[in-house]
Design a protein around this motif. Structure first.
Motif, PDB file in Angstrom:
ATOM      1  N   ASN A   1      -6.771  -2.450   1.235  1.00  8.97           N
ATOM      2  CA  ASN A   1      -6.026  -1.907   2.379  1.00  8.97           C
ATOM      3  C   ASN A   1      -5.934  -0.384   2.316  1.00  8.97           C
ATOM      4  O   ASN A   1      -6.014   0.297   3.349  1.00  8.97           O
ATOM      5  N   LEU A   2      -5.744   0.148   1.118  1.00  6.77           N
ATOM      6  CA  LEU A   2      -5.700   1.612   0.961  1.00  6.77           C
ATOM      7  C   LEU A   2      -7.022   2.228   1.406  1.00  6.77           C
ATOM      8  O   LEU A   2      -7.043   3.261   2.083  1.00  6.77           O
TER       9      LEU A   2
ATOM     10  N   THR B   1      -5.061   7.179   5.631  1.00  3.30           N
ATOM     11  CA  THR B   1      -5.678   8.448   6.054  1.00  3.30           C
ATOM     12  C   THR B   1      -5.525   9.508   4.968  1.00  3.30           C
ATOM     13  O   THR B   1      -6.008  10.628   5.110  1.00  3.30           O
ATOM     14  N   ASN B   2      -4.845   9.154   3.883  1.00  5.07           N
ATOM     15  CA  ASN B   2      -4.616  10.073   2.767  1.00  5.07           C
ATOM     16  C   ASN B   2      -5.750   9.937   1.759  1.00  5.07           C
ATOM     17  O   ASN B   2      -6.019   8.841   1.265  1.00  5.07           O
ATOM     18  N   PHE B   3      -6.409  11.057   1.459  1.00  2.35           N
ATOM     19  CA  PHE B   3      -7.562  11.008   0.548  1.00  2.35           C
ATOM     20  C   PHE B   3      -7.171  10.464  -0.816  1.00  2.35           C
ATOM     21  O   PHE B   3      -7.878   9.629  -1.391  1.00  2.35           O
ATOM     22  N   ASN B   4      -6.063  10.929  -1.371  1.00  7.51           N
ATOM     23  CA  ASN B   4      -5.649  10.494  -2.709  1.00  7.51           C
ATOM     24  C   ASN B   4      -5.417   8.991  -2.767  1.00  7.51           C
ATOM     25  O   ASN B   4      -5.773   8.327  -3.751  1.00  7.51           O
ATOM     26  N   ALA B   5      -4.822   8.452  -1.707  1.00 14.08           N
ATOM     27  CA  ALA B   5      -4.562   7.013  -1.660  1.00 14.08           C
ATOM     28  C   ALA B   5      -5.868   6.228  -1.599  1.00 14.08           C
ATOM     29  O   ALA B   5      -6.031   5.199  -2.271  1.00 14.08           O
ATOM     30  N   ARG B   6      -6.801   6.701  -0.811  1.00 14.14           N
ATOM     31  CA  ARG B   6      -8.099   6.023  -0.700  1.00 14.14           C
ATOM     32  C   ARG B   6      -8.860   6.101  -2.026  1.00 14.14           C
ATOM     33  O   ARG B   6      -9.494   5.131  -2.444  1.00 14.14           O
ATOM     34  N   PHE B   7      -8.776   7.253  -2.674  1.00 12.50           N
ATOM     35  CA  PHE B   7      -9.449   7.407  -3.963  1.00 12.50           C
ATOM     36  C   PHE B   7      -8.859   6.447  -4.993  1.00 12.50           C
ATOM     37  O   PHE B   7      -9.586   5.831  -5.778  1.00 12.50           O
TER      38      PHE B   7
ATOM     39  N   ALA C   1       0.834  -1.205   0.000  1.00  9.21           N
ATOM     40  CA  ALA C   1       0.000   0.000   0.000  1.00  9.21           C
ATOM     41  C   ALA C   1       0.865   1.249   0.000  1.00  9.21           C
ATOM     42  O   ALA C   1       0.541   2.250  -0.664  1.00  9.21           O
ATOM     43  N   GLU C   2       1.965   1.218   0.743  1.00 11.44           N
ATOM     44  CA  GLU C   2       2.864   2.376   0.836  1.00 11.44           C
ATOM     45  C   GLU C   2       3.487   2.700  -0.518  1.00 11.44           C
ATOM     46  O   GLU C   2       3.542   3.855  -0.934  1.00 11.44           O
TER      47      GLU C   2
ATOM     48  N   ALA D   1     -10.220   3.006  -4.419  1.00 16.46           N
ATOM     49  CA  ALA D   1     -11.599   2.899  -4.904  1.00 16.46           C
ATOM     50  C   ALA D   1     -11.641   2.835  -6.426  1.00 16.46           C
ATOM     51  O   ALA D   1     -12.433   2.088  -7.016  1.00 16.46           O
ATOM     52  N   GLN D   2     -10.785   3.618  -7.061  1.00 15.05           N
ATOM     53  CA  GLN D   2     -10.745   3.679  -8.528  1.00 15.05           C
ATOM     54  C   GLN D   2     -10.315   2.332  -9.123  1.00 15.05           C
ATOM     55  O   GLN D   2     -10.918   1.852 -10.097  1.00 15.05           O
ATOM     56  N   ILE D   3      -9.293   1.724  -8.534  1.00 12.59           N
ATOM     57  CA  ILE D   3      -8.802   0.445  -9.055  1.00 12.59           C
ATOM     58  C   ILE D   3      -9.821  -0.667  -8.805  1.00 12.59           C
ATOM     59  O   ILE D   3     -10.056  -1.513  -9.671  1.00 12.59           O
ATOM     60  N   ILE D   4     -10.438  -0.668  -7.632  1.00 12.84           N
ATOM     61  CA  ILE D   4     -11.464  -1.674  -7.346  1.00 12.84           C
ATOM     62  C   ILE D   4     -12.612  -1.552  -8.349  1.00 12.84           C
ATOM     63  O   ILE D   4     -13.111  -2.557  -8.876  1.00 12.84           O
TER      64      ILE D   4
END
Length: 312
Positions: A52-53, A58-64, A11-12, A67-70
């Motif tokens: 996991n992202l 806690t980073n919005f860009n990482a979470r987005f 994830a990192e 979601a985008q890849i899923i």
């Protein structure tokens, strides 16, 4: 076996590459980061890392990004997932949607997750033992946030069905099953209107527009019509949205072909039920005034030639 074959994404690492892609001034760095991300998306690690992202970052860009890849993988691989895998994924995404705070900043993230939930829900419609629409609406009535989520998913289901990667026969069956649930969906819309919450009201209008295009017969629901007509008469910030919903509802009504083939509502009247004629006449009377008002206010986007021909 080369080193790349043995590389396991984390994830990192993925979050760092995405940050480089969207922030680095270097074209070379962005190109390399994009290459890493494309390889990651096609890797065996992408499901787990993206999840996991979403769950832990806690980073919005990482979470987005997660979601985008899923969403991308669900859209391209939904046909090969088992019924159990689809159900598990749906439950996971719903739990993630509940964890995301409903803010303007989180809007893109929520839309990605909702679109993923919509695709899974559409395919699950094919399972006769699984009442997707019923469960979605039951879930929507548990809280304001759940109502918002269910409305968004219903909107996305109506929008995504034509792009679903399934056989034409299955796609037709999904559409038929959804249309059979029209009354249940309409009742849920009436319930969300009854909450009288501005943010839910706006979301409901957006969902209604998508449902009207999908040919859910909202003109035949008296309670929905009363709310929409009341909004038109009150001249609120959402008047142009309501006008567009009603235009779509007329264009996609079960009597649309009759209306389109006639030069006036009087000519069409003899070929439609009296109750529906009354609805159309009422809408025309109100919309003829509002169309002029909206144009004068600068809302040229509601210029529907179809509706104008019956309003004139």
């Amino acid at each position: 076996m080369c080193i790349r074959d043995r590389f396991k994404y984390t994830a990192e690492f993925v979050a760092k590459q995405y940050e480089i892609l969207i922030t680095s001034p270097s074209t070379e760095e962005r190109t390399l980061a994009n290459k890493h991300l494309m390889e990651f998306q096609n890797s065996d690690d992408s499901w787990e890392v993206s999840t996991n992202l979403l769950r832990h970052s806690t980073n919005f860009n990482a979470r987005f990004l997660g979601a985008q890849i899923i969403h991308t993988k669900i859209k391209s691989h939904i046909g090969v997932l088992t019924k159990e895998q689809r159900s598990e994924l749906k439950d996971l995404i719903f739990s993630m949607l509940l964890d995301v705070e409903q803010t303007k900043k989180n809007g893109p993230l929520i839309r990605q997750l909702s679109a993923s939930a919509a695709i899974i829900s559409l395919v699950l419609v094919l399972d006769q033992s699984y009442d997707v629409i019923g469960q979605l609406i039951e879930f929507g009535k548990t809280s304001l946030q759940s109502a918002f989520i269910s409305l968004q998913i219903l909107e996305d289901m109506a929008a995504e069905v034509d792009d679903l990667r399934v056989e034409a026969r299955s796609q037709h069956k999904i559409k038929s099953e959804m249309l059979e649930k029209s009354q249940l969906i309409s009742d849920f819309i009436v319930w969300t209107f009854s909450l009288e919450k501005p943010e839910i009201y706006v979301r409901t209008l957006s969902t209604l527009k998508s449902l009207a295009k999908f040919k859910i017969q909202i003109l035949e629901n008296t309670s929905i019509l009363e709310v929409l007509i009341g909004s038109l008469q009150a001249q609120t910030d959402t008047t142009s949205d309501v006008f567009e919903i009603l235009c779509e509802a007329i264009k996609n009504s079960r009597y649309a072909d009759i209306l389109a083939s006639c030069s006036s509502i009087s000519q069409a009247a003899g070929q439609m039920p009296e109750s529906f004629c009354l609805i159309i006449k009422t809408l025309i009377e109100i919309m003829s005034t509002k169309l002029f008002d909206l144009f004068m206010a600068g809302h040229s986007d509601v210029n529907s030639e179809y509706c104008k021909c019956f309003i004139q």
